[in-house]
Design an enzyme around this catalytic site. Structure first.
Site, short mmCIF file in Angstrom:
data_model
loop_
_atom_site.label_atom_id
_atom_site.label_comp_id
_atom_site.label_asym_id
_atom_site.label_seq_id
_atom_site.Cartn_x
_atom_site.Cartn_y
_atom_site.Cartn_z
N HIS A 158 -7.16 46.30 29.68
CA HIS A 158 -7.77 44.97 29.89
C HIS A 158 -6.78 43.82 29.64
CE1 HIS A 158 -11.66 46.74 30.50
NE2 HIS A 158 -11.74 47.20 29.28
N ASP A 193 -11.05 55.16 33.09
CA ASP A 193 -11.88 54.55 32.04
C ASP A 193 -13.17 54.02 32.68
OD1 ASP A 193 -11.27 53.16 29.04
OD2 ASP A 193 -12.71 52.06 30.28
N HIS A 195 -14.61 51.34 32.21
CA HIS A 195 -14.49 49.91 32.48
C HIS A 195 -13.35 49.66 33.46
CE1 HIS A 195 -16.13 50.22 28.29
NE2 HIS A 195 -16.98 49.33 28.78
N ASP A 282 -14.49 57.11 28.07
CA ASP A 282 -15.79 56.47 27.77
C ASP A 282 -16.78 56.54 28.93
OD1 ASP A 282 -14.11 54.77 29.15
OD2 ASP A 282 -14.31 53.08 27.77
ZN ZN Z 1 -13.39 51.42 28.52
#
Ligand code: ZN
Length: 340
Positions: A158, A193, A195, A282
């Site tokens: 991120h 991931d 996200h 995740d």
């Molecule tokens: Zn994540």
């Protein structure tokens, strides 16, 4: 295969983060790394400590102003009367071209885009070693290892050139990819991931030598909300070299593996010479973020598909939070990757 890891990465231990406006327990805990190391060793990976490769490998991806900020902000913030022990922003610019203040509070707002990225006195130290872990793993692959696992923590995908967010400070996957470019003409990053890897996307958005592919929960209703849509495909020379595959919340193994198959067809079409796997775990059904419903067995199948690319590969740990299955998910992924 080696697992690269340094205990220096455990010192960063933020207690809180802002969730739906409230202070909540921070799930990006040092115990994650301990659990993942145990799992990697149980798969017969050999532990190797990262070398200190110098700040240059980090500066190849991040701006000088941002790195100076990360190194110095905690003591500066601590001098503000009434400041908290952990740094969290309370104001943000509307654009990256807005003014750059001298104030510690203002600079925190400039360089930290959300409330889930608290900076402690140890953050720079641990984030730097997390980056060295990724860089060291890339060096192992540059030296001839077929694959190497970087147990990077805190995570990185991120974080962009000059912004931290989502538990991420330095973009470890991007640092590994950039280092691989010293030998390999074309590098693909596949981010699994749950996200979207918005920081990685931003770093390589205008480039055609690094293909960024991200499979993630649809940002319409999931973090990071503002990025990760299918129409974000790159600009300038990078047009067509950024691929986002947003998937519905609750996606399970079958749908995920079919989408990954399509994503990897794009990697083959690109004729990548080397691969970085942004290895978030995740997307698992028991992960506290509950974005998808991948099973432990599913991670093995994901590993097998990625190994079938038959590319020199750096695996860089991203998310994946404490649950009874965290270590088993890594072990399943590694077994799937190695058994092809
Ligand atoms: Zn994540």
């Amino acid at each position: 295969m080696k697992v690269v890891f340094s205990e220096q990465q455990l010192k960063h231990d933020p207690q809180g983060f802002v969730s739906s406006g409230a202070q909540a327990d921070n799930p990006e805990k040092p115990q994650r790394a301990e659990c993942l190391l145990t799992a990697a060793l149980s798969c017969d990976l050999q532990h190797e400590y990262p070398a200190d490769l110098g700040d240059e490998v980090i500066a190849a991806v991040h701006t000088p102003r941002y790195l100076e900020f990360l190194q110095n902000i905690h003591p500066r913030w601590s001098r503000v009367p009434g400041a908290t022990a952990e740094i969290v922003p309370n104001i943000h610019p509307l654009s990256r071209s807005d003014g750059y203040p001298k104030s510690a509070v203002g600079q925190v707002g400039f360089h930290v885009y959300d409330g889930s990225c608290p900076i402690t006195a140890d953050t720079w130290h641990s984030a730097r070693w997390s980056a060295m872990t990724a860089a060291h793993a890339a060096n192992c692959v540059l030296s001839g290892d077929a694959a190497c696992y970087a147990l990077s923590r805190p995570p990185g995908h991120h974080a962009s050139q000059d912004v931290a967010g989502g538990f991420c400070y330095l973009n470890n996957s991007a640092i590994a990819a950039q280092l691989l470019r010293t030998k390999f003409a074309k590098v693909a990053i596949v981010d699994i991931d749950v996200h979207h890897g918005n920081g990685t996307q931003r770093i390589f958005y205008e480039r055609d030598d690094v293909l960024s592919v991200s499979l993630h929960a649809d940002p319409e209703r999931f973090y990071p909300f503002f990025w990760g849509y299918a129409n974000e495909t790159g600009t300038g020379p990078g047009a067509g070299f950024n691929i986002n595959m947003p998937l519905p919340r609750g996606t399970g193994d079958d749908q995920y593996l079919a989408s990954l198959h399509d994503a990897l067809a794009r990697v083959r079409e690109f004729s990548a010479d080397a691969l970085v796997i942004a290895l978030g775990l995740d997307a698992h059904e028991d992960d506290p973020f509950h974005g998808m419903a991948i099973s432990t067995t599913g991670f093995g199948a994901i590993g097998t598909q990625l190994a079938a690319l038959e590319l020199p590969t750096v695996m860089v740990q991203e998310g994946g939070y404490l649950s009874d299955a965290l270590g088993e998910n890594l072990a399943s992924f590694l077994a799937g990757f190695q058994n092809t």
